[in-house]
Write a protein that holds these residues in place. Structure first.
Motif, PDB file in Angstrom:
ATOM      1  N   GLY A 155       0.798  -1.227   0.000  1.00  9.64           N
ATOM      2  CA  GLY A 155       0.000   0.000   0.000  1.00  9.64           C
ATOM      3  C   GLY A 155       0.831   1.278   0.000  1.00  9.64           C
ATOM      4  O   GLY A 155       0.287   2.354   0.236  1.00  9.64           O
ATOM      5  N   VAL A 156       2.131   1.171  -0.232  1.00 10.31           N
ATOM      6  CA  VAL A 156       2.969   2.371  -0.308  1.00 10.31           C
ATOM      7  C   VAL A 156       3.741   2.352  -1.617  1.00 10.31           C
ATOM      8  O   VAL A 156       4.051   1.287  -2.150  1.00 10.31           O
ATOM      9  N   TYR A 157       4.048   3.519  -2.103  1.00  8.48           N
ATOM     10  CA  TYR A 157       4.823   3.559  -3.352  1.00  8.48           C
ATOM     11  C   TYR A 157       6.282   3.236  -3.066  1.00  8.48           C
ATOM     12  O   TYR A 157       6.760   3.335  -1.949  1.00  8.48           O
ATOM     13  N   ASP A 158       6.955   2.835  -4.116  1.00 10.17           N
ATOM     14  CA  ASP A 158       8.343   2.405  -3.975  1.00 10.17           C
ATOM     15  C   ASP A 158       9.271   3.611  -3.942  1.00 10.17           C
ATOM     16  O   ASP A 158       9.187   4.490  -4.810  1.00 10.17           O
ATOM     17  N   ILE A 159      10.117   3.633  -2.958  1.00 10.01           N
ATOM     18  CA  ILE A 159      11.171   4.640  -2.864  1.00 10.01           C
ATOM     19  C   ILE A 159      12.493   3.906  -3.024  1.00 10.01           C
ATOM     20  O   ILE A 159      12.705   2.856  -2.408  1.00 10.01           O
ATOM     21  N   ARG A 160      13.367   4.452  -3.843  1.00 11.22           N
ATOM     22  CA  ARG A 160      14.684   3.833  -4.026  1.00 11.22           C
ATOM     23  C   ARG A 160      15.717   4.879  -4.416  1.00 11.22           C
ATOM     24  O   ARG A 160      15.378   6.051  -4.615  1.00 11.22           O
ATOM     25  N   GLY A 161      16.952   4.429  -4.513  1.00  5.15           N
ATOM     26  CA  GLY A 161      18.029   5.294  -4.973  1.00  5.15           C
ATOM     27  C   GLY A 161      18.370   5.001  -6.422  1.00  5.15           C
ATOM     28  O   GLY A 161      17.555   4.452  -7.164  1.00  5.15           O
ATOM     29  N   TRP A 162      19.617   5.413  -6.812  1.00  2.76           N
ATOM     30  CA  TRP A 162      20.093   5.244  -8.195  1.00  2.76           C
ATOM     31  C   TRP A 162      19.359   6.228  -9.094  1.00  2.76           C
ATOM     32  O   TRP A 162      18.756   7.183  -8.597  1.00  2.76           O
ATOM     33  N   GLY A 163      19.397   5.999 -10.419  1.00  2.00           N
ATOM     34  CA  GLY A 163      18.698   6.873 -11.364  1.00  2.00           C
ATOM     35  C   GLY A 163      17.784   6.037 -12.235  1.00  2.00           C
ATOM     36  O   GLY A 163      17.470   4.896 -11.907  1.00  2.00           O
ATOM     37  N   ALA A 164      17.387   6.612 -13.352  1.00  3.82           N
ATOM     38  CA  ALA A 164      16.488   5.896 -14.255  1.00  3.82           C
ATOM     39  C   ALA A 164      17.155   4.611 -14.734  1.00  3.82           C
ATOM     40  O   ALA A 164      18.328   4.600 -15.096  1.00  3.82           O
ATOM     41  N   LYS A 165      16.410   3.525 -14.724  1.00  2.00           N
ATOM     42  CA  LYS A 165      16.946   2.231 -15.175  1.00  2.00           C
ATOM     43  C   LYS A 165      16.406   1.825 -16.539  1.00  2.00           C
ATOM     44  O   LYS A 165      16.855   0.827 -17.092  1.00  2.00           O
ATOM     45  N   ARG A 166      15.433   2.542 -17.030  1.00  2.00           N
ATOM     46  CA  ARG A 166      14.887   2.206 -18.335  1.00  2.00           C
ATOM     47  C   ARG A 166      15.919   2.500 -19.429  1.00  2.00           C
ATOM     48  O   ARG A 166      16.832   3.295 -19.245  1.00  2.00           O
ATOM     49  N   LYS A 167      15.766   1.858 -20.571  1.00  2.00           N
ATOM     50  CA  LYS A 167      16.649   2.117 -21.707  1.00  2.00           C
ATOM     51  C   LYS A 167      16.295   3.472 -22.302  1.00  2.00           C
ATOM     52  O   LYS A 167      15.138   3.769 -22.565  1.00  2.00           O
ATOM     53  N   LEU A 168      17.316   4.290 -22.490  1.00  2.00           N
ATOM     54  CA  LEU A 168      17.105   5.641 -23.007  1.00  2.00           C
ATOM     55  C   LEU A 168      18.110   5.939 -24.120  1.00  2.00           C
ATOM     56  O   LEU A 168      19.208   5.386 -24.122  1.00  2.00           O
ATOM     57  N   GLY A 193      20.519  10.851 -14.052  1.00  2.00           N
ATOM     58  CA  GLY A 193      21.238  11.253 -12.841  1.00  2.00           C
ATOM     59  C   GLY A 193      20.689  10.534 -11.618  1.00  2.00           C
ATOM     60  O   GLY A 193      19.494  10.266 -11.513  1.00  2.00           O
ATOM     61  N   GLY A 194      21.561  10.263 -10.675  1.00  2.00           N
ATOM     62  CA  GLY A 194      21.179   9.462  -9.522  1.00  2.00           C
ATOM     63  C   GLY A 194      20.556  10.270  -8.401  1.00  2.00           C
ATOM     64  O   GLY A 194      20.544  11.496  -8.405  1.00  2.00           O
ATOM     65  N   THR A 195      20.033   9.539  -7.440  1.00  2.00           N
ATOM     66  CA  THR A 195      19.457  10.126  -6.234  1.00  2.00           C
ATOM     67  C   THR A 195      19.682   9.144  -5.098  1.00  2.00           C
ATOM     68  O   THR A 195      19.879   7.952  -5.336  1.00  2.00           O
ATOM     69  N   ALA A 196      19.619   9.654  -3.885  1.00  2.00           N
ATOM     70  CA  ALA A 196      19.745   8.773  -2.724  1.00  2.00           C
ATOM     71  C   ALA A 196      18.408   8.163  -2.342  1.00  2.00           C
ATOM     72  O   ALA A 196      18.363   7.094  -1.736  1.00  2.00           O
ATOM     73  N   ALA A 197      17.324   8.844  -2.684  1.00  2.00           N
ATOM     74  CA  ALA A 197      15.998   8.338  -2.323  1.00  2.00           C
ATOM     75  C   ALA A 197      14.936   9.171  -3.024  1.00  2.00           C
ATOM     76  O   ALA A 197      14.863  10.381  -2.818  1.00  2.00           O
ATOM     77  N   THR A 198      14.170   8.532  -3.847  1.00  2.00           N
ATOM     78  CA  THR A 198      13.042   9.202  -4.525  1.00  2.00           C
ATOM     79  C   THR A 198      12.044   8.125  -4.938  1.00  2.00           C
ATOM     80  O   THR A 198      12.392   6.955  -5.039  1.00  2.00           O
ATOM     81  N   GLN A 199      10.833   8.556  -5.183  1.00  2.00           N
ATOM     82  CA  GLN A 199       9.839   7.604  -5.645  1.00  2.00           C
ATOM     83  C   GLN A 199      10.265   7.052  -7.016  1.00  2.00           C
ATOM     84  O   GLN A 199      10.673   7.803  -7.899  1.00  2.00           O
ATOM     85  N   GLU A 200      10.126   5.754  -7.165  1.00  2.00           N
ATOM     86  CA  GLU A 200      10.458   5.088  -8.437  1.00  2.00           C
ATOM     87  C   GLU A 200       9.715   5.752  -9.605  1.00  2.00           C
ATOM     88  O   GLU A 200      10.276   5.973 -10.676  1.00  2.00           O
ATOM     89  N   VAL A 201       8.450   6.094  -9.374  1.00  2.00           N
ATOM     90  CA  VAL A 201       7.644   6.663 -10.467  1.00  2.00           C
ATOM     91  C   VAL A 201       8.221   7.999 -10.917  1.00  2.00           C
ATOM     92  O   VAL A 201       8.150   8.372 -12.084  1.00  2.00           O
TER      93      VAL A 201
END
Lengths: 227, 441
Positions: free
Chosen positions: B31-44, B259-267
């Motif tokens: 019931g909570v959204y995903d928070i994670r680090g790193w940056g976009a993982k999709r192919k760009l 670009g990376g982040t230490a913690a942000t919503q995956e969306v």
């Protein structure tokens, strides 16, 4: 009159703000008097010594920004962000202040004898702010620490997303922001309020005020907060 | 395993792949959204989609290891009395003490200093460890103003006013309670253990005209000595860069969505912002139209991994690049030696992105003293310096092959694109053609 005689006089109609600030950042006289501020920005910002600066007239943005140790008095109105990020010392505005007065301040005392506009005390981190009149909307937004005293009324969304800053309001509050609630005014609060009012030079009865603070319901992420 | 399933005739859905299915299941269970680090993982579309045209008949190359190919860069020469003069154009991006351990911040400073470049504070103030080990330290001025004070402002070598970052343009930072230790909380004036939200907008200015006044104030406080950068996440880059120049920036930093982040919503990480490849030409066009390209320096970041990325970014018109995620990997992040521990956390070496949890086996994105002690700042600094040297030598190799005696002499004419998308974004021709798709802005 003695202060006038002993002060270094600077006329901003003839001197650049940059030259004034440079002089204020250098060792020298402890007392300064500034004429014709003419709404200019960044007057007396970045002070880092126990100076006394009197400004005769209205100032623009960020007057006394990041002040440390100094006492700055504005004999007029102040623009946006007066005493922003102040660390210590005292800043007094005899007139009104625009928005974001005392924003992110870590310490010291900011006194606004008139009204303050929106976002007064936004993200405050330890500063004490005493407003003689009323304050605008979104004041003390995300306030982390310090005390905000309002002798008049407060606008919409007071204390939205508040952390541990304490707010005292003598008049009405249009609305409280998210997670801000009224709390009991206990003896220790009456005592600190009396001290703050005395330091600011106001003689209101502390018992006339109401206290507001964080309900601490937003301190941890939960699904209910994801609106 | 996947081969076995394929041999059974099973086919994974491209729309509902395993990661997508897992995300739906996780959302349904928690019931909570995903928070994670790193940056976009999709192919760009990225720098891999560009190639250099080395010299041949019509161009004259420089000898690989011998002939001069300079790499230095001056940042902040527009208004500041004391611009930064770096030996290499690869800088270390802002990452906070809080998100990272104090030892990791020290290691970044050591590595950057050894390689002759700058490092940057983050959303949590300046630590003595970092200042002490950083020859060139950029002090970030963020919406939260956590730990902001005039003493550290004066100790800084440059000031970076942060409007956003590539991982989350329009969003504020977050640092979850497990990393808000006594020291982190003290520096930020927050309660210990709180899930900290950083503001997404500055508290005392609301637009570019106000920002110009804010920058003037910062210059007054520091007696006009320090270069002032403006950092934006890559979105409406053409307009943002023009407004940053108007506001008085000495340097503009554009951070792409990788670009990376230490913690942000995956969306947020995966769905907001544009790739750095698409942002650089917009930024360069804005600077050129204002007549300040090279006078106002451009730093770009978001997925810079090697010397080829450095050279390509510079060929597109950047003056320097910044690295964050890659610097952490150089320190030891996601190293195979910790694979068993990553797996115990539900991840694996090469996949670990839960920086927000503070349980990093590599001791980098943590405030746990025992974990943090695993990272030797001196050894980590040496690894980072080695990596920075390799990146620089790789970029020089490519520049010499294109006949350039300075990395800054690389130009778009040296590049072609492998795909129509990258050709349109980077505004260089599709390989083997003279076709640049798209009409620009």
């Amino acid at each position: 009159m003695e202060a006038l005689i002993d002060s270094v006089q600077v006329d901003l109609a003839e001197t650049e703000v940059r030259d004034l600030n440079s002089a204020l950042h250098s060792p020298g006289s402890k007392a300064w008097r500034v004429a014709n501020p003419l709404g200019k920005h960044s007057i007396a910002c970045g002070l880092d010594a126990p100076l006394t600066v009197d400004i005769d007239g209205h100032v623009g943005y960020y007057c006394a920004g990041m002040n440390q140790h100094a006492s700055v008095t504005v004999h007029g109105n102040a623009g946006v962000g007066v005493a922003e990020n102040m660390m210590s010392g005292t800043v007094r505005v005899h007139g009104n202040a625009s928005q974001s007065a005392g924003a992110t301040g870590h310490g010291g005392l900011l006194v606004i004898e008139g009204d303050a506009s929106a976002r007064c005390g936004i993200s405050m981190k330890g500063i004490d702010i005493v407003v003689g009149g009323s304050i605008g909307h979104m004041s003390a937004f995300m306030g982390q620490a310090g005390r905000l005293v309002v002798c008049g009324d407060a606008g919409d969304a007071l204390g939205d997303s508040l952390y541990e800053a304490r707010i005292y309001v003598r008049g009405t509050v249009t609305s409280l922001g998210a997670d801000c609630v009224e709390k009991p005014l206990r003896p220790e609060h009456l005592a600190e309020l009396a001290d703050l009012l005395a330091a600011a030079g106001f003689d209101h009865d502390p018992a006339e005020f109401r206290r507001y603070g964080s309900a601490r319901q937003l301190y941890h992420f939960r699904v209910d907060n994801a609106y | 395993m996947s081969n076995d399933l394929a041999s059974l005739g099973l086919r994974e859905s491209a729309t509902y792949d395993r990661a997508t299915i897992h995300a739906i299941q996780r959302a349904a269970e928690t019931g909570v959204y995903d928070i994670r680090g790193w940056g976009a993982k999709r192919k760009l579309p990225h720098f891999d989609d560009l190639l250099f045209l080395g010299a041949s008949m019509s161009r004259y190359p420089l000898e690989g290891y011998r002939e001069k190919c300079d790499t230095d860069v001056v940042l902040g020469s527009r208004y500041a009395k004391s611009p930064l003069h770096l030996d290499i154009p690869v800088t270390i991006a802002g990452m906070s003490f809080g998100a990272l351990s104090a030892r990791a911040k020290e290691a970044l400073g050591r590595g950057a200093s050894e390689a002759g470049t700058s490092t940057t504070t983050g959303d949590g103030g300046m630590t003595p460890e970092e200042r002490g080990q950083s020859r060139h330290l950029v002090y970030q001025y963020l919406p939260s103003r956590y730990g902001m004070n005039p003493d550290d402002l004066r100790k800084a070598d440059a000031i970076e006013v942060v409007l956003g970052q590539g991982a989350k343009p329009g969003g504020g930072g977050m640092l979850l309670g497990q990393k808000i230790t006594d020291r982190v909380a003290g520096m930020r004036a927050l309660p210990v253990g709180v899930d900290q939200r950083s503001a997404c907008r500055h508290p005392d200015w609301t637009g570019p005209d106000d920002l110009a006044i804010k920058i003037a104030e910062l210059r007054e406080i520091t007696d006009w000595e320090k270069p002032i950068y403006i950092k934006v996440g890559a979105t409406r880059t053409y307009y943002d860069v023009k407004l940053a120049v108007k506001a008085g920036a000495d340097v503009v930093v554009v951070d792409g969505m990788q670009g990376g982040t230490a913690a942000t919503q995956e969306v947020f990480i995966e769905h907001v912002g544009i790739p750095i490849l698409a942002a650089i030409p917009q930024a360069v066009q804005a600077l050129q139209e204002l007549g300040v390209h090279r006078e106002v320096q451009l730093i770009v970041s978001g997925g810079i991994r090697n010397g080829a990325d450095v050279a390509k970014a510079m060929a597109l018109g950047a003056d320097a690049v910044a690295i964050g995620t890659a610097a952490l990997i150089a320190l030891g992040d996601n190293h195979p030696r910790y694979d068993a521990e990553y797996r115990a956390l539900g991840s694996a070496a090469g996949y670990y992105d839960d920086y927000q949890e503070g349980r990093d086996p590599a001791g980098i994105s943590t405030q746990d003293d025992e974990l943090a002690a695993r990272l030797d700042p001196a050894a980590g600094g040496r690894r980072l310096a080695n990596y920075l040297r390799v990146m620089t030598m790789e970029a020089q190799t490519l520049a010499r092959a294109c006949g350039k005696s300075h990395l800054h002499n690389l130009e778009p004419e040296d590049l072609v694109a492998l795909t129509i998308e990258s050709a349109a974004m980077a505004r260089v021709p599709l390989a083997g053609t003279s076709w640049i798709p798209g009409g620009g802005l």
